[in-house]
Design a protein around this motif. Structure first.
Motif, PDB file in Angstrom:
ATOM      1  N   ASP A 176      37.755  28.713 -12.850  1.00 46.60           N
ATOM      2  CA  ASP A 176      37.558  29.128 -14.242  1.00 46.60           C
ATOM      3  C   ASP A 176      38.865  29.025 -15.013  1.00 46.60           C
ATOM      4  O   ASP A 176      39.095  29.771 -15.970  1.00 46.60           O
ATOM      5  CB  ASP A 176      36.974  30.549 -14.329  1.00 46.60           C
ATOM      6  CG  ASP A 176      36.420  30.838 -15.721  1.00 46.60           C
ATOM      7  OD1 ASP A 176      36.171  29.887 -16.473  1.00 46.60           O
ATOM      8  OD2 ASP A 176      36.262  32.032 -16.048  1.00 46.60           O
ATOM      9  N   HIS A 223      34.402  25.012 -11.065  1.00 49.44           N
ATOM     10  CA  HIS A 223      34.281  25.615 -12.408  1.00 49.44           C
ATOM     11  C   HIS A 223      35.635  25.542 -13.096  1.00 49.44           C
ATOM     12  O   HIS A 223      36.536  26.335 -12.795  1.00 49.44           O
ATOM     13  CB  HIS A 223      33.828  27.082 -12.307  1.00 49.44           C
ATOM     14  CG  HIS A 223      33.634  27.736 -13.650  1.00 49.44           C
ATOM     15  ND1 HIS A 223      32.512  28.462 -13.952  1.00 49.44           N
ATOM     16  CD2 HIS A 223      34.401  27.772 -14.763  1.00 49.44           C
ATOM     17  CE1 HIS A 223      32.592  28.920 -15.192  1.00 49.44           C
ATOM     18  NE2 HIS A 223      33.739  28.517 -15.701  1.00 49.44           N
ATOM     19  N   MET A 239      33.500  22.176 -17.412  1.00 47.53           N
ATOM     20  CA  MET A 239      32.630  23.013 -18.238  1.00 47.53           C
ATOM     21  C   MET A 239      32.427  22.379 -19.618  1.00 47.53           C
ATOM     22  O   MET A 239      33.354  21.789 -20.181  1.00 47.53           O
ATOM     23  CB  MET A 239      33.224  24.412 -18.343  1.00 47.53           C
ATOM     24  CG  MET A 239      33.014  25.197 -17.078  1.00 47.53           C
ATOM     25  SD  MET A 239      31.249  25.557 -16.870  1.00 47.53           S
ATOM     26  CE  MET A 239      31.108  25.492 -15.093  1.00 47.53           C
ATOM     27  N   HIS A 243      31.784  32.619 -11.467  1.00 49.98           N
ATOM     28  CA  HIS A 243      32.854  33.619 -11.566  1.00 49.98           C
ATOM     29  C   HIS A 243      32.341  35.054 -11.411  1.00 49.98           C
ATOM     30  O   HIS A 243      32.450  35.856 -12.339  1.00 49.98           O
ATOM     31  CB  HIS A 243      33.671  33.458 -12.853  1.00 49.98           C
ATOM     32  CG  HIS A 243      32.903  33.157 -14.109  1.00 49.98           C
ATOM     33  ND1 HIS A 243      31.804  33.882 -14.500  1.00 49.98           N
ATOM     34  CD2 HIS A 243      33.089  32.213 -15.067  1.00 49.98           C
ATOM     35  CE1 HIS A 243      31.364  33.400 -15.636  1.00 49.98           C
ATOM     36  NE2 HIS A 243      32.115  32.392 -15.993  1.00 49.98           N
ATOM     37  N   HIS A 253      37.791  24.520 -17.034  1.00 49.28           N
ATOM     38  CA  HIS A 253      37.755  24.146 -18.455  1.00 49.28           C
ATOM     39  C   HIS A 253      38.933  23.225 -18.738  1.00 49.28           C
ATOM     40  O   HIS A 253      40.091  23.640 -18.577  1.00 49.28           O
ATOM     41  CB  HIS A 253      37.863  25.392 -19.344  1.00 49.28           C
ATOM     42  CG  HIS A 253      36.748  26.362 -19.125  1.00 49.28           C
ATOM     43  ND1 HIS A 253      35.590  26.346 -19.872  1.00 49.28           N
ATOM     44  CD2 HIS A 253      36.593  27.356 -18.223  1.00 49.28           C
ATOM     45  CE1 HIS A 253      34.782  27.311 -19.445  1.00 49.28           C
ATOM     46  NE2 HIS A 253      35.352  27.929 -18.441  1.00 49.28           N
TER      47      HIS A 253
HETATM   48 ZN    ZN Z   1      34.502  29.397 -17.376  1.00 49.57          ZN
END
Ligand code: ZN
Ligand code: NCD
Length: 344
Positions: A247, A13, A39, A174, A15
């Protein structure tokens, strides 16, 4: 144990954003991970296989010479996603999942799903083809307390979905609460969860006591210490339902240190060191490899990596900041602080 060797980890996960941001995010993330689930919450979002493949090409253009990085792509589910698009995922070499953001839940989620029942036909296809559904697990109604939004999602949205689609592969992304950890434990092996470094290392006191620390603000928001303790317990338990997803979410310093600051912690560059710190603090460094390098690949049905990395128990200072975009900075998670493990 002062040195450990692990199968190279993957990030399930992350970004990376788009355009000039990739000059920062791709070298940082690919210095740590072989694969990353990228993502799709760009503006506009990545909604089709064609768009995902084009985005992947833009990412690949920023992978440093000699680095083997394999971005795994995800489609952003909207009220209008067609079932045909799910068929296309099955034929695609690079797309692995579909992400559901409840509309308005987090950064760039305005195009998300307004009511999960609107996408039941798509979930049916995902179940049929065993394509994982990745969930941002928070309800969004304005009257629901921000600290309760994950739990309410489990009860009101996820439980009915699992009842309707018992074979659907689901990753609850998450997770931040003991409720989510226990929920995942109670489900079949079709349901797994990712856990970030910030939710293992910190709780809401770190964010709020002694002044608001905007660089700890992410969504779902950090919870109380007892939740942090449960997350650490399940992450280090060796249970394959729980695996690594940073994340890592870059926002420029000005957008974070702001009267209305953005949600997201940037951890890409020192992610494995942050996780090592958390596992070591729990006295479970030997469980890091399963969590970081095996369980995610197994859940996605992808081969485990064959390369290895080595971590040594030596000081690692997190940089104070990184250059970002034209003339901006990113302040990473734990900027300027010393971690106890270093990737060599
Ligand atoms: Zn995220
Ligand atoms: C993420 C982002 O900035 O894109 N922010 C965050 O706080 N985690 C979005 C998300 O994953 O919720």
């Amino acid at each position: 144990m002062n040195t450990i060797t692990l199968t190279q980890p993957d990030d399930w996960h992350a970004h990376l954003r788009d355009g000039k941001a990739l000059e920062r995010t791709v070298p940082d993330l690919s210095s740590q991970f072989h694969r990353a689930i990228c993502m799709p919450n760009l503006v506009p979002p990545v909604k089709t296989v064609e768009e995902a493949i084009a985005y992947r090409k833009r990412i690949m253009a920023h992978v440093p010479e000699g680095v083997a990085f394999d971005p795994r792509m995800v489609l952003y589910l909207t009220d209008h996603t067609s079932t045909d698009e799910i068929q296309k995922i099955k034929q695609s070499e690079h797309v692995n999942a579909v992400k559901l953001y409840p509309a308005g839940a987090t950064t760039n989620s305005a195009n998300g799903v307004s009511d999960i029942r609107n996408v039941y036909a798509v979930l049916e296809q995902l179940q049929k083809h065993q394509v994982p559904l990745l969930l941002h697990g928070e309800v969004t109604h304005s009257h629901i307390d921000i600290f309760d939004r994950e739990k309410r999602f489990l009860d009101e949205v996820l439980q009915p979905v699992i009842q309707q689609f018992p074979d659907l592969k689901i990753v609850l992304e998450h997770i931040t609460t003991a409720d989510a950890a226990q929920f995942v434990l109670a489900q079949s092996d079709k349901v797994a969860a990712t856990i970030t470094p910030q939710h293992l290392l910190f709780n809401r006191n770190d964010m709020l006591v002694g002044g608001i620390k905007p660089h700890f603000y992410c969504l779902p928001i950090l919870k109380r210490q007892s939740h942090q303790a449960t997350l650490l317990e399940v992450a280090t338990s060796g249970n394959p339902k729980f695996f690594l997803g940073t994340d890592s979410a870059p926002h420029a310093q000005d957008a974070k240190e702001n009267a209305c600051g953005c949600a997201g912690c940037y951890s890409a560059f020192t992610a494995i060191e942050l996780y090592a710190q958390a596992f070591d603090q729990a006295g479970k460094i030997e469980r890091l490899e399963g969590f970081a390098s095996h369980f995610g690949a197994d859940f996605y049905g992808l081969p485990r990596n064959t390369q290895q990395i080595t971590l040594v128990k030596e000081d690692c200072i997190v940089p104070d900041s990184f250059n970002y975009l034209e003339d901006q900075k990113i302040i990473p998670l734990l900027a300027g602080k010393t971690l106890q493990w270093r990737k060599v």
